[in-house]
Design a protein around this motif. Sequence first.
Motif, mmCIF file in Angstrom:
data_model
loop_
_atom_site.group_PDB
_atom_site.id
_atom_site.type_symbol
_atom_site.label_atom_id
_atom_site.label_comp_id
_atom_site.label_asym_id
_atom_site.label_seq_id
_atom_site.Cartn_x
_atom_site.Cartn_y
_atom_site.Cartn_z
ATOM 1 N N ILE A 39 -5.259 -5.778 13.198
ATOM 2 C CA ILE A 39 -4.683 -6.486 12.057
ATOM 3 C C ILE A 39 -3.536 -7.353 12.541
ATOM 4 C CG2 ILE A 39 -3.451 -6.238 9.856
ATOM 5 C CD1 ILE A 39 -4.894 -3.592 9.448
ATOM 6 N N GLU A 40 -3.501 -8.594 12.068
ATOM 7 C CA GLU A 40 -2.400 -9.491 12.394
ATOM 8 C C GLU A 40 -1.778 -9.999 11.104
ATOM 9 O OE1 GLU A 40 -1.240 -12.981 15.559
ATOM 10 O OE2 GLU A 40 -3.331 -12.789 14.961
ATOM 11 N N ILE A 41 -0.467 -9.824 10.983
ATOM 12 C CA ILE A 41 0.295 -10.296 9.831
ATOM 13 C C ILE A 41 1.210 -11.401 10.327
ATOM 14 C CG2 ILE A 41 1.968 -9.676 8.047
ATOM 15 C CD1 ILE A 41 0.889 -6.751 8.360
ATOM 16 N N ILE A 42 1.020 -12.603 9.798
ATOM 17 C CA ILE A 42 1.747 -13.776 10.287
ATOM 18 C C ILE A 42 2.565 -14.370 9.150
ATOM 19 C CG2 ILE A 42 1.535 -16.027 11.395
ATOM 20 C CD1 ILE A 42 -1.266 -15.167 12.319
ATOM 21 N N ASP A 43 3.881 -14.331 9.290
ATOM 22 C CA ASP A 43 4.806 -14.930 8.330
ATOM 23 C C ASP A 43 4.612 -14.312 6.937
ATOM 24 O OD1 ASP A 43 5.825 -16.463 10.407
ATOM 25 O OD2 ASP A 43 4.402 -18.083 10.054
ATOM 26 N N GLY A 44 4.992 -15.035 5.903
ATOM 27 C CA GLY A 44 4.908 -14.480 4.564
ATOM 28 C C GLY A 44 6.037 -13.517 4.262
ATOM 29 N N GLN A 45 5.847 -12.712 3.205
ATOM 30 C CA GLN A 45 6.915 -11.835 2.733
ATOM 31 C C GLN A 45 6.305 -10.581 2.114
ATOM 32 O OE1 GLN A 45 10.078 -13.141 3.127
ATOM 33 N NE2 GLN A 45 11.118 -11.276 2.481
ATOM 34 N N ASN A 46 6.860 -9.438 2.480
ATOM 35 C CA ASN A 46 6.509 -8.160 1.846
ATOM 36 C C ASN A 46 5.013 -7.834 1.956
ATOM 37 O OD1 ASN A 46 9.213 -7.971 1.045
ATOM 38 N ND2 ASN A 46 8.800 -9.001 -0.898
ATOM 39 N N VAL A 47 4.513 -7.861 3.155
ATOM 40 C CA VAL A 47 3.149 -7.403 3.423
ATOM 41 C C VAL A 47 3.242 -5.995 3.992
ATOM 42 C CG1 VAL A 47 1.027 -7.815 4.717
ATOM 43 C CG2 VAL A 47 2.329 -9.749 3.815
ATOM 44 N N GLU A 48 2.445 -5.078 3.436
ATOM 45 C CA GLU A 48 2.527 -3.681 3.857
ATOM 46 C C GLU A 48 1.169 -3.177 4.322
ATOM 47 O OE1 GLU A 48 4.525 -0.987 1.293
ATOM 48 O OE2 GLU A 48 5.955 -2.472 0.556
ATOM 49 N N LEU A 49 1.204 -2.394 5.392
ATOM 50 C CA LEU A 49 0.037 -1.660 5.884
ATOM 51 C C LEU A 49 0.384 -0.186 5.821
ATOM 52 C CD1 LEU A 49 -2.755 -1.464 7.337
ATOM 53 C CD2 LEU A 49 -1.484 -1.603 9.492
ATOM 54 N N ARG A 50 -0.362 0.581 5.018
ATOM 55 C CA ARG A 50 -0.007 1.970 4.771
ATOM 56 C C ARG A 50 -1.219 2.884 4.896
ATOM 57 N NH1 ARG A 50 4.639 3.316 1.684
ATOM 58 N NH2 ARG A 50 6.048 1.545 1.444
ATOM 59 N N ASN A 51 -0.950 4.089 5.344
ATOM 60 C CA ASN A 51 -1.910 5.192 5.249
ATOM 61 C C ASN A 51 -3.274 4.836 5.852
ATOM 62 O OD1 ASN A 51 0.112 6.456 3.563
ATOM 63 N ND2 ASN A 51 -0.664 5.206 1.876
ATOM 64 N N SER A 52 -3.267 4.076 6.920
ATOM 65 C CA SER A 52 -4.502 3.561 7.492
ATOM 66 C C SER A 52 -4.705 4.067 8.908
ATOM 67 C CB SER A 52 -4.487 2.026 7.468
ATOM 68 O OG SER A 52 -4.420 1.542 6.144
ATOM 69 N N GLU A 53 -5.915 3.867 9.409
ATOM 70 C CA GLU A 53 -6.249 4.228 10.788
ATOM 71 C C GLU A 53 -6.772 2.989 11.491
ATOM 72 O OE1 GLU A 53 -8.740 7.530 13.425
ATOM 73 O OE2 GLU A 53 -9.043 7.419 11.249
ATOM 74 N N ILE A 54 -6.115 2.629 12.573
ATOM 75 C CA ILE A 54 -6.497 1.472 13.380
ATOM 76 C C ILE A 54 -6.794 1.993 14.776
ATOM 77 C CG2 ILE A 54 -5.901 -0.879 14.030
ATOM 78 C CD1 ILE A 54 -5.560 -0.299 11.016
ATOM 79 N N HIS A 55 -8.002 1.814 15.261
ATOM 80 C CA HIS A 55 -8.323 2.428 16.545
ATOM 81 C C HIS A 55 -9.466 1.709 17.257
ATOM 82 C CE1 HIS A 55 -11.925 4.743 14.954
ATOM 83 N NE2 HIS A 55 -11.283 4.516 13.817
ATOM 84 N N HIS A 56 -9.496 1.930 18.558
ATOM 85 C CA HIS A 56 -10.495 1.334 19.442
ATOM 86 C C HIS A 56 -10.554 -0.193 19.255
ATOM 87 C CE1 HIS A 56 -11.704 5.596 19.580
ATOM 88 N NE2 HIS A 56 -12.010 5.293 20.832
ATOM 89 N N THR A 57 -9.427 -0.808 19.607
ATOM 90 C CA THR A 57 -9.320 -2.264 19.594
ATOM 91 C C THR A 57 -9.178 -2.762 21.025
ATOM 92 O OG1 THR A 57 -6.909 -2.181 19.338
ATOM 93 C CG2 THR A 57 -8.227 -2.264 17.326
ATOM 94 N N GLY A 58 -9.755 -3.912 21.313
ATOM 95 C CA GLY A 58 -9.707 -4.451 22.664
ATOM 96 C C GLY A 58 -8.321 -4.855 23.093
ATOM 97 N N ALA A 59 -7.495 -5.257 22.139
ATOM 98 C CA ALA A 59 -6.108 -5.630 22.435
ATOM 99 C C ALA A 59 -5.189 -4.834 21.503
ATOM 100 C CB ALA A 59 -5.927 -7.138 22.283
ATOM 101 N N HIS A 60 -4.295 -5.496 20.811
ATOM 102 C CA HIS A 60 -3.324 -4.818 19.957
ATOM 103 C C HIS A 60 -4.001 -4.099 18.786
ATOM 104 C CE1 HIS A 60 -1.058 -8.005 21.971
ATOM 105 N NE2 HIS A 60 0.065 -7.388 21.674
ATOM 106 N N GLY A 61 -3.311 -3.042 18.344
ATOM 107 C CA GLY A 61 -3.706 -2.462 17.078
ATOM 108 C C GLY A 61 -3.248 -3.338 15.934
ATOM 109 N N VAL A 62 -1.940 -3.632 15.900
ATOM 110 C CA VAL A 62 -1.340 -4.424 14.825
ATOM 111 C C VAL A 62 -0.305 -5.363 15.428
ATOM 112 C CG1 VAL A 62 -0.019 -4.354 12.676
ATOM 113 C CG2 VAL A 62 -1.647 -2.522 13.187
ATOM 114 N N ILE A 63 -0.279 -6.612 14.968
ATOM 115 C CA ILE A 63 0.779 -7.563 15.309
ATOM 116 C C ILE A 63 1.413 -8.027 14.000
ATOM 117 C CG2 ILE A 63 1.368 -9.803 16.303
ATOM 118 C CD1 ILE A 63 -0.851 -9.536 18.254
ATOM 119 N N VAL A 64 2.750 -8.013 13.943
ATOM 120 C CA VAL A 64 3.464 -8.419 12.739
ATOM 121 C C VAL A 64 4.546 -9.431 13.115
ATOM 122 C CG1 VAL A 64 4.643 -7.637 10.660
ATOM 123 C CG2 VAL A 64 3.180 -6.051 11.918
ATOM 124 N N THR A 65 4.551 -10.558 12.414
ATOM 125 C CA THR A 65 5.561 -11.587 12.622
ATOM 126 C C THR A 65 6.058 -12.054 11.258
ATOM 127 O OG1 THR A 65 4.468 -12.348 14.644
ATOM 128 C CG2 THR A 65 6.043 -13.857 13.618
#
Length: 730
Positions: free
Chosen positions: A373-399
């Motif tokens: 998951i990639e979150i780019i800019d914006g305001q008040n984006v939330e990732l909750r109670n989730s499972e992120i796994h077996h990704t070739g690169a990052h799990g999550v990127i937030v900017t």
Amino acid sequence: MPLNHLSCSRGLRDDIRLAIFPEDKQSQQSRNQDEIIMNQCVSIYLFAGLCLAHGATAAEYYVNPTGNDAWSGALKQPNAERTDGPFKSIERAKQAIRVLKRRHAFTEDVSVNIAPGSYVLSRPLNFDLMDSGLPGREIRWQGEKATINAGLPVICKRRDAKFWDCPLTKRPEVGAFFNTDRIKGNAPAFELFVNEQKLQLARWPDRDWAHIKKPVDDKTQFSTMETLPAIDGDVKAAQVHIFAGNDWYDQYLGIDAIDRTANTIKVSEPTSYTLKSGRRFYIQNLPSLLNAPGEWAYDREANIVTFIPPEGLVPETVTLSSLPNILVADGAKNLAFKNIRFQYSTGTAITIKNGHDLMMDQLNVNNIGGIGIEIIDGQNVELRNSEIHHTGAHGVIVTGGDSKSLKTSGHVIYNNHIHHMGTTILTYSAGVEINGVGVTVSHNLLEQGAGTAILLTGNEHLLEKNELHHFCLQASDCGAVYTGRDWSWRGNVIRNNYIHDIIGYGMQRVGVEKNQVVYQSPAVAVGVYLDDGASGFDVSGNIFENAGSMGLQVGGGRDNKIYNNYFSTNDYAILLDDRWPTYDWNVNQKNLDASPYKTTLWRQKYPELAIPMHNKTWPEGNRIERNVIVTSKPEGGSLRYFVPKNSTVIANNLIWSTTGKLAVDYKVEELNMPVGGAPWSQWVSQGIEKGSIVADPCVTISDKRMTICPDSPVKDIGFMPLPEDIGLIR
């Protein structure tokens, strides 16, 4: 069937068709007639939603793999006449909501209920401002064991006792690697999954790594310690995965030539780092290398995939990752995505760009070629109670956020299980990468990473109550939490985390003449790595247990506050250094000058930046206070302080060695005389560490909690109790 129902179905289909294909216009007269029909349709379908959908509101839609996109979507199940029921596709539900808005009927929350099943996409789902909700009128996309699938299912047949063949009727949509800077060459840019398990491109050696014997030149050609295998086919199709000159940066390159007589390999492009003896690599993507369980190969000309199943696995489903993305939301607001599974994209599964007040809850994102998951800019984006796994690169990127005004992003990563990231690019593929201003990462469990758990750049971020363990499994000089090279990244808080079992893997020694190389694990790894001048960090209330060869390293940084932490280690607990004589501090100065640190806002927020540096090569202004440090290192040397006396505070710490020995490496910058392994009394005599005591703290760590004996001396140093709710909240 009532005539008005037939008319409404046709009218609604036409309106949806116009929403999707605006170029397919009717005459003005036809549109006026449709307007009358559609007004009737909206009323009828809203009424049907109220009366027929088991108590659902007027703003409730249903999607089911067995549905029909010609239906209203207002019913959870088809009616008895099978004239109405749920939609079949998510895209159709999205267009229905757009129609709802155009008819000014969007007056309350909208829920799209996605039934169990697999929804295979032919193109990514795209959401934009037109798909947004409003404050108080959220649009929720919620699943019930629903999987959105960007893969290409294929049918395979067993050829013999070993091989399975999969003739492809179409090729995956992907055309390029998700990271063209670090992945080059002619290997497929997609992956193969059997029973949801990722297989390895046919490779040599089948296990572990081969090693460079001697570089022939700096960056393109080298001999190998191991004897190269017999290779059939075009070697230019092969690819090398290589750590060219160190243990902290890997890349994939094409192969230009293989000379088995000279036992040399020539890569098609220069490596990023200079080639060095003993460094590791393997070759992949040649059909002649397909010989081991869990491997696969792709014949481009015949358009056939062939694989050998992993041992003990009977193939039931075979999928190729295909689409580069699964869901892209650009400019969308007031949306929620809940309880949905996303699989098999070749790039980034979910991209949220310029999103506002957007929630992702109870997602499962897995088997992704690039980023979860990639979150780019914006305001008040939330990732909750989730499972992120077996990704070739990052799990999550937030900017997000704004560095000039220090406006916070409000983005939150909360209570997620993120694991097995960096399965393709092994280094700098973090579980979570945060950038910008004001990202909160709390109550997450991050585990099983080849490299870093959390990468951090920017200001005012909060890392709180996370559990991090088993990172740096394929990298050395690696930190579970890593940042560095910028004096202006300030206001970041790392508190109340449990950081343990940070391993490290790297080359120990090489003997070229004897054709020997030894790699070891554990190797150099760090729990919290404030590298190359990282400054202004608040690190407090953390539990460091077996957190690498250094629990915490401050690499020449300034104005850091290290307090109320617990360290248990058989190596270094805290290492504070002044870098090395040739370190280029101009990089830090350049980054500082590029920041608005001279503005009134920044001077008020970070007053230390307004104070002229006495010596920019010294780690000035650091405070290390009220920490509990327990070492089992045989010689007791768990502290290294290379610090100036006049601006450093080291005080009221509790130190204990289980071996009875305690030593400190130190250098008083004003004297410039480094001392290694000095007795504790000698270090204390320098007058820098004050009020600290040597005593058994009588502390135990169990289930992420710290238990203190009633008569423990920790109270004598003002140590504050640590929270008991670190990690995932079930």
